[in-house]
Design a protein around this motif. Structure first.
Motif, PDB file in Angstrom:
ATOM      1  N   GLY A 166       0.819  -1.210   0.000  1.00 51.43           N
ATOM      2  CA  GLY A 166       0.000   0.000   0.000  1.00 51.43           C
ATOM      3  C   GLY A 166       0.849   1.254   0.000  1.00 51.43           C
ATOM      4  N   ALA A 167       1.941   1.235   0.725  1.00 56.13           N
ATOM      5  CA  ALA A 167       2.839   2.392   0.762  1.00 56.13           C
ATOM      6  C   ALA A 167       3.501   2.589  -0.592  1.00 56.13           C
ATOM      7  N   ALA A 168       3.794   1.510  -1.277  1.00 57.24           N
ATOM      8  CA  ALA A 168       4.447   1.616  -2.580  1.00 57.24           C
ATOM      9  C   ALA A 168       3.504   2.190  -3.630  1.00 57.24           C
ATOM     10  N   LEU A 169       2.208   1.972  -3.481  1.00 54.20           N
ATOM     11  CA  LEU A 169       1.245   2.471  -4.460  1.00 54.20           C
ATOM     12  C   LEU A 169       0.998   3.969  -4.330  1.00 54.20           C
ATOM     13  N   ALA A 170       1.165   4.494  -3.140  1.00 55.67           N
ATOM     14  CA  ALA A 170       0.960   5.925  -2.936  1.00 55.67           C
ATOM     15  C   ALA A 170       2.167   6.665  -3.495  1.00 55.67           C
ATOM     16  N   GLY A 171       1.900   7.596  -4.384  1.00 53.66           N
ATOM     17  CA  GLY A 171       2.984   8.337  -5.002  1.00 53.66           C
ATOM     18  C   GLY A 171       3.003   9.785  -4.571  1.00 53.66           C
ATOM     19  N   ALA A 172       3.887  10.534  -5.189  1.00 48.68           N
ATOM     20  CA  ALA A 172       4.046  11.949  -4.862  1.00 48.68           C
ATOM     21  C   ALA A 172       2.758  12.731  -5.096  1.00 48.68           C
ATOM     22  N   LEU A 173       2.003  12.357  -6.123  1.00 51.35           N
ATOM     23  CA  LEU A 173       0.764  13.068  -6.426  1.00 51.35           C
ATOM     24  C   LEU A 173      -0.344  12.761  -5.425  1.00 51.35           C
ATOM     25  N   ASP A 174      -0.130  11.758  -4.597  1.00 52.24           N
ATOM     26  CA  ASP A 174      -1.110  11.407  -3.573  1.00 52.24           C
ATOM     27  C   ASP A 174      -0.714  11.896  -2.183  1.00 52.24           C
ATOM     28  N   GLU A 175       0.440  12.528  -2.079  1.00 53.26           N
ATOM     29  CA  GLU A 175       0.907  13.021  -0.788  1.00 53.26           C
ATOM     30  C   GLU A 175       0.445  14.460  -0.580  1.00 53.26           C
ATOM     31  N   PRO A 176      -0.382  14.694   0.429  1.00 46.77           N
ATOM     32  CA  PRO A 176      -0.876  16.052   0.678  1.00 46.77           C
ATOM     33  C   PRO A 176       0.231  17.087   0.860  1.00 46.77           C
ATOM     34  N   LYS A 177       1.333  16.715   1.544  1.00 44.69           N
ATOM     35  CA  LYS A 177       2.394  17.703   1.767  1.00 44.69           C
ATOM     36  C   LYS A 177       3.071  18.118   0.464  1.00 44.69           C
ATOM     37  N   MET A 178       3.067  17.242  -0.529  1.00 46.05           N
ATOM     38  CA  MET A 178       3.662  17.566  -1.830  1.00 46.05           C
ATOM     39  C   MET A 178       2.711  18.426  -2.664  1.00 46.05           C
ATOM     40  N   MET A 179       1.420  18.152  -2.548  1.00 50.28           N
ATOM     41  CA  MET A 179       0.431  18.808  -3.398  1.00 50.28           C
ATOM     42  C   MET A 179      -0.101  20.120  -2.820  1.00 50.28           C
ATOM     43  N   ALA A 180      -0.092  20.264  -1.507  1.00 50.32           N
ATOM     44  CA  ALA A 180      -0.681  21.430  -0.844  1.00 50.32           C
ATOM     45  C   ALA A 180      -0.190  22.779  -1.381  1.00 50.32           C
ATOM     46  N   PRO A 181       1.099  22.945  -1.699  1.00 55.56           N
ATOM     47  CA  PRO A 181       1.548  24.258  -2.174  1.00 55.56           C
ATOM     48  C   PRO A 181       0.912  24.713  -3.493  1.00 55.56           C
ATOM     49  N   PHE A 182       0.273  23.793  -4.198  1.00 54.35           N
ATOM     50  CA  PHE A 182      -0.307  24.112  -5.498  1.00 54.35           C
ATOM     51  C   PHE A 182      -1.803  24.411  -5.436  1.00 54.35           C
ATOM     52  N   PHE A 183      -2.406  24.309  -4.258  1.00 52.56           N
ATOM     53  CA  PHE A 183      -3.846  24.484  -4.111  1.00 52.56           C
ATOM     54  C   PHE A 183      -4.171  25.571  -3.094  1.00 52.56           C
TER      55      PHE A 183
END
Length: 91
Positions: free
Chosen positions: A18-35
């Motif tokens: 399950g951890a391997a399936l979650a990618g950078a685009l699914d990580e809130p800390k990675m995506m938050a700066p764009f929203f």
């Protein structure tokens, strides 16, 4: 092999898989700066997105672009990936 050992092995596999399936685009800390909002429904204006992209570490940029270039990984994030590529993220 006992039933207990088999169950523990299956649980460990599920957690690691399950951890391997979650990618950078699914990580809130990675995506938050764009929203603009916590629910990550409204993207920031282009200028702010470009600033957020420039502020990211190169390794994180590479992870995001790799996922954006993968059709299966990017499908749920298609609008975001299109915007990122348009802003020059695919350099």
């Amino acid at each position: 092999m006992s039933f207990k050992t088999a169950c523990l092995g299956a649980l460990a596999f599920t957690i690691v898989g399950g951890a391997a399936l979650a990618g950078a685009l699914d990580e809130p800390k990675m995506m938050a700066p764009f929203f603009t909002d916590a629910s990550m429904k409204t993207m920031k204006p282009d200028a702010d997105m470009k600033k957020a992209w420039a502020a990211m570490a190169k390794a994180d940029q590479d992870k995001m672009m790799k996922e954006c270039n993968d059709a299966a990984m990017s499908k749920p994030h298609a609008q975001f990936c299109e915007k990122l590529k348009a802003l020059g993220g695919s350099k």
